[in-house]
Scaffold this active site. Structure first.
Site, PDB file in Angstrom:
ATOM      1  N   LYS A 163     -30.867 104.715  20.807  1.00 26.22           N
ATOM      2  CA  LYS A 163     -30.854 105.417  19.520  1.00 26.22           C
ATOM      3  C   LYS A 163     -32.227 105.970  19.137  1.00 26.22           C
ATOM      4  O   LYS A 163     -32.328 106.813  18.269  1.00 26.22           O
ATOM      5  CB  LYS A 163     -30.256 104.553  18.402  1.00 26.22           C
ATOM      6  CG  LYS A 163     -31.118 103.431  17.899  1.00 26.22           C
ATOM      7  CD  LYS A 163     -30.488 102.817  16.642  1.00 26.22           C
ATOM      8  CE  LYS A 163     -31.369 101.714  16.090  1.00 26.22           C
ATOM      9  NZ  LYS A 163     -30.821 101.149  14.861  1.00 26.22           N
ATOM     10  N   ASP A 164     -33.306 105.524  19.810  1.00 23.73           N
ATOM     11  CA  ASP A 164     -34.643 106.075  19.546  1.00 23.73           C
ATOM     12  C   ASP A 164     -34.898 107.378  20.307  1.00 23.73           C
ATOM     13  O   ASP A 164     -35.887 108.057  20.049  1.00 23.73           O
ATOM     14  CB  ASP A 164     -35.743 105.080  19.964  1.00 23.73           C
ATOM     15  CG  ASP A 164     -35.780 103.839  19.075  1.00 23.73           C
ATOM     16  OD1 ASP A 164     -35.284 103.925  17.928  1.00 23.73           O
ATOM     17  OD2 ASP A 164     -36.301 102.802  19.522  1.00 23.73           O
ATOM     18  N   SER A 204     -32.855 102.840   6.988  1.00 24.04           N
ATOM     19  CA  SER A 204     -32.041 103.924   7.540  1.00 24.04           C
ATOM     20  C   SER A 204     -31.291 104.695   6.458  1.00 24.04           C
ATOM     21  O   SER A 204     -30.568 104.111   5.648  1.00 24.04           O
ATOM     22  CB  SER A 204     -31.045 103.314   8.546  1.00 24.04           C
ATOM     23  OG  SER A 204     -29.868 104.080   8.625  1.00 24.04           O
ATOM     24  N   ARG A 259     -28.859 106.643   7.047  1.00 23.41           N
ATOM     25  CA  ARG A 259     -27.437 106.547   7.412  1.00 23.41           C
ATOM     26  C   ARG A 259     -26.794 105.311   6.790  1.00 23.41           C
ATOM     27  O   ARG A 259     -25.717 105.373   6.200  1.00 23.41           O
ATOM     28  CB  ARG A 259     -27.323 106.488   8.949  1.00 23.41           C
ATOM     29  CG  ARG A 259     -25.948 106.116   9.489  1.00 23.41           C
ATOM     30  CD  ARG A 259     -26.007 105.813  10.975  1.00 23.41           C
ATOM     31  NE  ARG A 259     -26.921 104.738  11.305  1.00 23.41           N
ATOM     32  CZ  ARG A 259     -26.632 103.435  11.171  1.00 23.41           C
ATOM     33  NH1 ARG A 259     -25.455 103.059  10.736  1.00 23.41           N
ATOM     34  NH2 ARG A 259     -27.514 102.512  11.498  1.00 23.41           N
ATOM     35  N   ARG A 260     -27.485 104.154   6.920  1.00 24.27           N
ATOM     36  CA  ARG A 260     -26.936 102.925   6.333  1.00 24.27           C
ATOM     37  C   ARG A 260     -26.865 103.032   4.821  1.00 24.27           C
ATOM     38  O   ARG A 260     -25.854 102.714   4.212  1.00 24.27           O
ATOM     39  CB  ARG A 260     -27.805 101.721   6.718  1.00 24.27           C
ATOM     40  CG  ARG A 260     -27.697 101.343   8.192  1.00 24.27           C
ATOM     41  CD  ARG A 260     -28.694 100.261   8.587  1.00 24.27           C
ATOM     42  NE  ARG A 260     -28.628  99.982  10.019  1.00 24.27           N
ATOM     43  CZ  ARG A 260     -29.668  99.663  10.774  1.00 24.27           C
ATOM     44  NH1 ARG A 260     -30.862  99.559  10.238  1.00 24.27           N
ATOM     45  NH2 ARG A 260     -29.512  99.426  12.067  1.00 24.27           N
ATOM     46  N   ARG A 317     -39.625  98.528   6.106  1.00 24.97           N
ATOM     47  CA  ARG A 317     -40.062  98.955   7.428  1.00 24.97           C
ATOM     48  C   ARG A 317     -40.617  97.777   8.221  1.00 24.97           C
ATOM     49  O   ARG A 317     -40.824  96.695   7.705  1.00 24.97           O
ATOM     50  CB  ARG A 317     -41.166 100.019   7.305  1.00 24.97           C
ATOM     51  CG  ARG A 317     -40.693 101.455   7.120  1.00 24.97           C
ATOM     52  CD  ARG A 317     -40.070 102.102   8.343  1.00 24.97           C
ATOM     53  NE  ARG A 317     -40.742 101.821   9.611  1.00 24.97           N
ATOM     54  CZ  ARG A 317     -41.819 102.426  10.055  1.00 24.97           C
ATOM     55  NH1 ARG A 317     -42.405 103.350   9.349  1.00 24.97           N
ATOM     56  NH2 ARG A 317     -42.319 102.124  11.223  1.00 24.97           N
ATOM     57  N   ARG A 368     -39.515  92.477   9.378  1.00 24.97           N
ATOM     58  CA  ARG A 368     -38.507  92.653   8.332  1.00 24.97           C
ATOM     59  C   ARG A 368     -37.882  91.315   7.932  1.00 24.97           C
ATOM     60  O   ARG A 368     -37.652  91.060   6.760  1.00 24.97           O
ATOM     61  CB  ARG A 368     -37.438  93.651   8.789  1.00 24.97           C
ATOM     62  CG  ARG A 368     -37.885  95.099   8.591  1.00 24.97           C
ATOM     63  CD  ARG A 368     -36.817  96.090   8.959  1.00 24.97           C
ATOM     64  NE  ARG A 368     -36.903  96.465  10.371  1.00 24.97           N
ATOM     65  CZ  ARG A 368     -36.026  97.260  10.982  1.00 24.97           C
ATOM     66  NH1 ARG A 368     -35.004  97.750  10.311  1.00 24.97           N
ATOM     67  NH2 ARG A 368     -36.172  97.561  12.247  1.00 24.97           N
ATOM     68  N   CYS A 398     -33.372 111.887  12.669  1.00 21.55           N
ATOM     69  CA  CYS A 398     -33.680 110.702  11.881  1.00 21.55           C
ATOM     70  C   CYS A 398     -33.603 110.979  10.383  1.00 21.55           C
ATOM     71  O   CYS A 398     -33.403 110.093   9.589  1.00 21.55           O
ATOM     72  CB  CYS A 398     -35.099 110.240  12.233  1.00 21.55           C
ATOM     73  SG  CYS A 398     -35.199 108.467  12.364  1.00 21.55           S
TER      74      CYS A 398
END
Length: 357
Positions: A96-97, A145, A147-148, A165, A171, A259
């Protein structure tokens, strides 16, 4: 084997190849690279693997939201530079990166079997036993994110979402040692690979939060012209995962998402059918376009290896080219269907709002 790896002479007169693997310095990146190294050692007992760890821009800038830094290859650039300079031969990434278009001369030579691709809820110890539904109103949930956040704001409007972050260790530390967050959202795959399954309070299914393109899968990036290394890593490919990820990457690429915009997917292979659900969201989750399509992907064992085809940066010589083409077309078709319904406006607005923040 020939190629760019250095050759070392062993005491018994046997010559063995040294393959250098590049990785980020984070604990998770090391675990992921070591797991790929372990697989290669099993398959090729004679190779010597050296692991070269380095820091990336994304590891160094920890006080800014990823979506704000605006660099697509935050966690991959330094590694790719080393690959280009022949300092390493293989780089292991979280898929995903990796952007959907790789720099010229590079290809993803293998995508390994996917770990659980869903997102997980990790609660502050004082909230043990609760879920996102049962947390007190106005509880603050940390996520890095867009998206989340977009999906969860829509699904759990009573909660508040704030940026967090740092790598996994950082985290979790921020969650446990301060009272800023009631819970944080992380990829289940990373937690599982770290051996921290016990911290997962809840796995979010697609009805709550669909995952990122390529989430949960590891990718092995190599120089496209290193045919022997490409051949060596190709046996690590997991056909179902390759097809899922190619359809997801083709979907994202056709949407021109990255992103800085909320794009989410969910894929399944059932028998010879590949199902792809894709969605785009406004930053607050209020606007959403979502659809599902499917295609036939016959995974046959007679792979036509005459011509080498690259699909959204992936060279998968061990999977039939007709299946790869069908998967890529599925992603593009689904993206086009959403674009025809107005996805472009949602993405453009999301990008502008994010840039203005």
């Amino acid at each position: 084997m020939s190629g760019n790896g250095s050759i070392s002479q062993e005491g018994n007169g046997k010559v063995s190849r040294v393959i250098r693997m590049g990785t980020r310095k984070s604990q998770l990146a090391r675990i992921q690279t070591d797991s790929v190294a372990g697989r290669l050692k099993e398959l090729y007992p004679d190779i010597h693997l050296e692991i070269v760890a380095m820091s990336t821009i994304g590891d160094k800038i920890l006080d800014t939201a990823l979506s704000k830094i605006g660099e697509k290859s935050l966690f991959t650039k330094e590694l790719e530079n080393a690959l280009e300079r022949n300092e390493v031969d293989i780089v292991v990434h979280s898929l995903k990166d990796l952007p959907t278009s790789l720099p010229p001369g590079f290809t993803i030579g293998a995508i390994l079997q996917r770990e659980n691709p869903h997102d997980a809820v990790v609660l502050h110890p004082k909230n043990a036993g609760l879920t996102l539904d049962s947390l007190p109103e106005k509880s603050v949930i940390g996520t890095s994110s867009l998206r989340r956040a977009a999906q969860l704001k829509k699904r759990f409007p009573q909660l508040e979402f704030e940026n967090i972050r740092g790598n996994l260790n950082t985290r979790l530390k921020k969650l446990d040692e301060k009272d800023d967050y009631s819970a944080i959202i992380l990829a289940a795959a990373g937690l599982k690979r770290m051996g921290w399954d016990s911290r997962i309070s809840q796995i979010l299914g697609p009805e709550d939060c669909m995952y990122a393109v390529g989430q949960g899968a590891l990718a092995v990036e190599v120089r496209a012209q290193d045919k022997d290394i490409l051949e060596m890593v190709s046996v690590l490919c997991h056909p179902d995962t390759v097809l899922q990820c190619i359809s997801e990457r083709a979907f994202l690429k056709q949407l021109e998402g990255g992103c800085s915009v909320p794009v989410a997917v969910h894929t399944e292979v059932k028998g010879s059918m590949l199902y792809l659900t894709g969605a785009v969201y406004s930053l607050d989750g209020a606007d959403c376009l979502k659809d599902t399509m499917q295609t036939v992907v016959e995974i046959d064992n007679k792979v036509e290896s005459a011509q080498e085809c690259v699909h959204v940066g992936v060279t998968a010589n061990s999977v039939s080219s007709s299946a790869l083409e069908a998967a890529e077309k599925l992603g593009m078709d689904l993206a086009n269907a959403l674009l025809n319904k107005g996805a472009k406006d949602i993405l453009t607005t999301a990008r502008k709002l994010n840039d203005a923040r």
